[in-house]
Design a protein around this motif. Sequence first.
Motif, mmCIF file in Angstrom:
data_model
loop_
_atom_site.group_PDB
_atom_site.id
_atom_site.type_symbol
_atom_site.label_atom_id
_atom_site.label_comp_id
_atom_site.label_asym_id
_atom_site.label_seq_id
_atom_site.Cartn_x
_atom_site.Cartn_y
_atom_site.Cartn_z
ATOM 1 N N LYS B 214 0.758 -1.212 -0.121
ATOM 2 C CA LYS B 214 0.107 0.025 -0.078
ATOM 3 C C LYS B 214 0.460 1.358 -0.019
ATOM 4 O O LYS B 214 0.256 2.343 -0.345
ATOM 5 C CB LYS B 214 -1.194 0.079 1.090
ATOM 6 N N GLY B 215 2.090 1.326 0.310
ATOM 7 C CA GLY B 215 2.743 2.663 0.366
ATOM 8 C C GLY B 215 4.016 2.281 0.807
ATOM 9 O O GLY B 215 4.613 1.486 1.698
ATOM 10 N N PRO B 216 4.966 3.067 0.676
ATOM 11 C CA PRO B 216 6.532 3.004 0.906
ATOM 12 C C PRO B 216 6.754 3.014 2.434
ATOM 13 O O PRO B 216 7.794 2.415 2.863
ATOM 14 C CB PRO B 216 7.407 4.010 0.258
ATOM 15 N N GLU B 217 5.799 3.607 3.041
ATOM 16 C CA GLU B 217 5.997 3.885 4.516
ATOM 17 C C GLU B 217 5.973 2.377 5.265
ATOM 18 O O GLU B 217 6.281 2.435 6.490
ATOM 19 C CB GLU B 217 5.137 4.781 5.245
ATOM 20 N N ASN B 218 5.369 1.499 4.695
ATOM 21 C CA ASN B 218 4.854 0.324 5.310
ATOM 22 C C ASN B 218 6.162 -0.861 5.071
ATOM 23 O O ASN B 218 6.041 -1.984 5.377
ATOM 24 C CB ASN B 218 3.626 -0.541 4.697
ATOM 25 N N TRP B 219 7.267 -0.298 4.414
ATOM 26 C CA TRP B 219 8.431 -1.391 4.337
ATOM 27 C C TRP B 219 9.372 -1.869 5.497
ATOM 28 O O TRP B 219 10.048 -2.480 5.264
ATOM 29 C CB TRP B 219 9.491 -0.914 3.004
ATOM 30 N N GLY B 220 9.175 -0.808 6.541
ATOM 31 C CA GLY B 220 9.729 -1.390 7.695
ATOM 32 C C GLY B 220 9.891 -2.534 8.071
ATOM 33 O O GLY B 220 10.857 -3.308 8.521
ATOM 34 N N MET B 221 8.631 -3.302 7.911
ATOM 35 C CA MET B 221 8.493 -4.538 8.415
ATOM 36 C C MET B 221 9.138 -5.631 7.560
ATOM 37 O O MET B 221 9.762 -6.614 8.009
ATOM 38 C CB MET B 221 6.848 -4.767 8.612
ATOM 39 N N ILE B 222 9.266 -5.460 6.160
ATOM 40 C CA ILE B 222 9.951 -6.115 5.175
ATOM 41 C C ILE B 222 11.459 -6.202 5.491
ATOM 42 O O ILE B 222 12.003 -7.119 5.499
ATOM 43 C CB ILE B 222 9.679 -5.481 3.794
ATOM 44 N N GLU B 223 11.914 -4.664 5.668
ATOM 45 C CA GLU B 223 13.196 -4.891 5.996
ATOM 46 C C GLU B 223 13.511 -5.418 7.388
ATOM 47 O O GLU B 223 14.685 -5.918 7.309
ATOM 48 C CB GLU B 223 13.704 -3.171 6.100
ATOM 49 N N GLU B 224 12.782 -5.411 8.270
ATOM 50 C CA GLU B 224 13.180 -6.049 9.518
ATOM 51 C C GLU B 224 12.980 -7.824 9.347
ATOM 52 O O GLU B 224 13.906 -8.363 9.822
ATOM 53 C CB GLU B 224 11.929 -5.955 10.661
ATOM 54 N N GLY B 230 18.802 -12.603 7.354
ATOM 55 C CA GLY B 230 19.988 -12.477 6.493
ATOM 56 C C GLY B 230 19.681 -12.392 4.836
ATOM 57 O O GLY B 230 20.372 -12.793 4.265
ATOM 58 N N ALA B 231 18.548 -11.936 4.584
ATOM 59 C CA ALA B 231 17.923 -11.840 3.348
ATOM 60 C C ALA B 231 18.088 -10.275 2.497
ATOM 61 O O ALA B 231 18.289 -9.273 3.173
ATOM 62 C CB ALA B 231 16.443 -12.149 3.160
ATOM 63 N N ALA B 232 18.422 -10.226 1.226
ATOM 64 C CA ALA B 232 18.175 -8.873 0.395
ATOM 65 C C ALA B 232 16.635 -8.656 0.238
ATOM 66 O O ALA B 232 15.629 -9.466 0.469
ATOM 67 C CB ALA B 232 18.780 -9.252 -0.680
ATOM 68 N N VAL B 233 16.211 -7.228 0.095
ATOM 69 C CA VAL B 233 14.904 -6.882 -0.085
ATOM 70 C C VAL B 233 14.857 -6.565 -1.575
ATOM 71 O O VAL B 233 15.854 -6.061 -2.009
ATOM 72 C CB VAL B 233 14.969 -5.329 0.779
#
Lengths: 246, 323
Positions: B214-224, B230-233
């Motif tokens: 839904k928006g760039p602001e929600n990528w925090g949990m993906i990065e976490e 130990g994965a790439a985003v």
Amino acid sequence: MKILVCISNVPDTTTKITFTDNNTQFNTQGVQYILNPYDEIALARAVELAENEQGTVTVLHVGDANADATLRKALAIGASDAVRINAQPTDAYFVASQIAAYAQDKGFDMILTGRESIDYNGTKVAAMLGEMLDIPSVSITKKITIEGNTGILEREIEGGKEVLAIPFPFVAGTAEGVADWKIPNMRGIMSARTKPLLVVEPIEVQGLSKIVKFESPASRTSVQLIDASEVGKLIDLLQSQGFLKN
Amino acid sequence: MSVLVYIENTEGKFKKSGFEVLSYAKTIANQLNTNLIALSIGNVADDDLKSLGNYGADKVLTVNHQNLKSFVNQAYSAIIAQAAKNSDASVVVLSNSFTGKGLAPRIAVKLQAGLADGAISLPDMADGKFIVKNNVFSSKAIAFVEITSAIKVLALMPNAYKVVETGGQATVENFDYQANESDFKTIIKEIVKASDKVSLPDAEIVVSAGRGLKGPENWGMIEELAALLGAAVACSKPVSDAHWRPHEEHVGQTGITVSPNLYIAIGISGAIQHIAGVSSSKIIVVINSDANAPFFKVADYGIVGDAFELVPQLIAAVKALKS
């Protein structure tokens, strides 16, 4: 400034890929061909640069007359003239040899290709051309600007990017980000009809490789669905396959 | 005769893709009953050079010169081609990395050698032929490429060959090359590190997200989640087109093609162009709220549900496992 953009004519991205003649030939039946998307952004950037610098953009394709519609599209996008080297490509070495033979004495400041074609997916022609013409090459370029007689290029590297200064002439394979795709306008489409499309006969050269057979990738077994209330199950499955290390 | 393998280093350290290339080249050298010679360019510690023997190198050639501290593809390809000629190499092997993609075609032209890039198999040398498989049509098909020249150049796809430790130490020799001034026209102005994140093309695990976020602001949990694994985003094309995420994270037919061991797709419906860029992943996990998303058809494991509920649960479960 003189720019050469090398383009390929490739099956549309939604094409179902099948083969004939005992899996030795790509089945072109009913396939819609398009300008290779990476070449299209190379062309878009070339047209922008030529506009700023009062330059010309020549598009070149190695192949048969079936690609003429794609060459006309490139002219509609903004190329000044088109060249088709009338040969059936065998491998990247063959194609690069043809382009090098044509470009050798034409005084191009910059030669652009897409980073790869979406059919055979090689990232070869740009660097081969650079070697054949004994000039620098950058295979995956994310950005191109011009400062005088020098190109400032951004190259993708693992975990970042490199900014390079390369004097003319050079070859660059372009990736996403170098320009936005351009949609030809009516004036472009009209003028494309009268722009020159030169057909050149190929030089004699032997390819160094050939595709002898195709096969379809192994299909996956059907998906194992996990209930949304049992996320832990997925973690257990991944751990049992060695993905989650402490 | 010999097999020559070029091993890249990053700031003096060899990477896993280098050991993959060595193990792959060792098997080819064994098939040909010949020696494996590894070439390293740049400043690498002697112990690290010797350790290449542990992956099958019989001899290590090293070139270390002030001019060669950073990668200059014309000079590097000239050195590799010279080393191949000096060692009478019949096969030259590199990684199909960003660097390898810039080098291999130039080396192939210098040696008048056929090139198979993105190789995913060992060469089949039956009947005196030399045939290698690679992915074509954006991984919708596999081609059998026959190299017909005397010398062959192979660029191995990352994650396509398992690292094998053979034990042993290699002898290390300095390699003298003939520098050519015209090979140094390209000037490196700046190297920008994206961050300390795992690099996408050679990542073993990739966590990728799409418009479902839904928006760039929600990528925090993906990065976490990615950091925990130990994965790439990565992301889908609509996401990078909308500038929610940078272009270099876009995987798919017109972005980066990846072949990790594990690809986790969150909120990506699975357009044919996206699947083309990830289909050679070994295991695909799809999380999507739409049970009819086409991505489920090519997935190994799937969860139908809301990413905003499931991803935090996944993070908690991985954390629990790790503690």
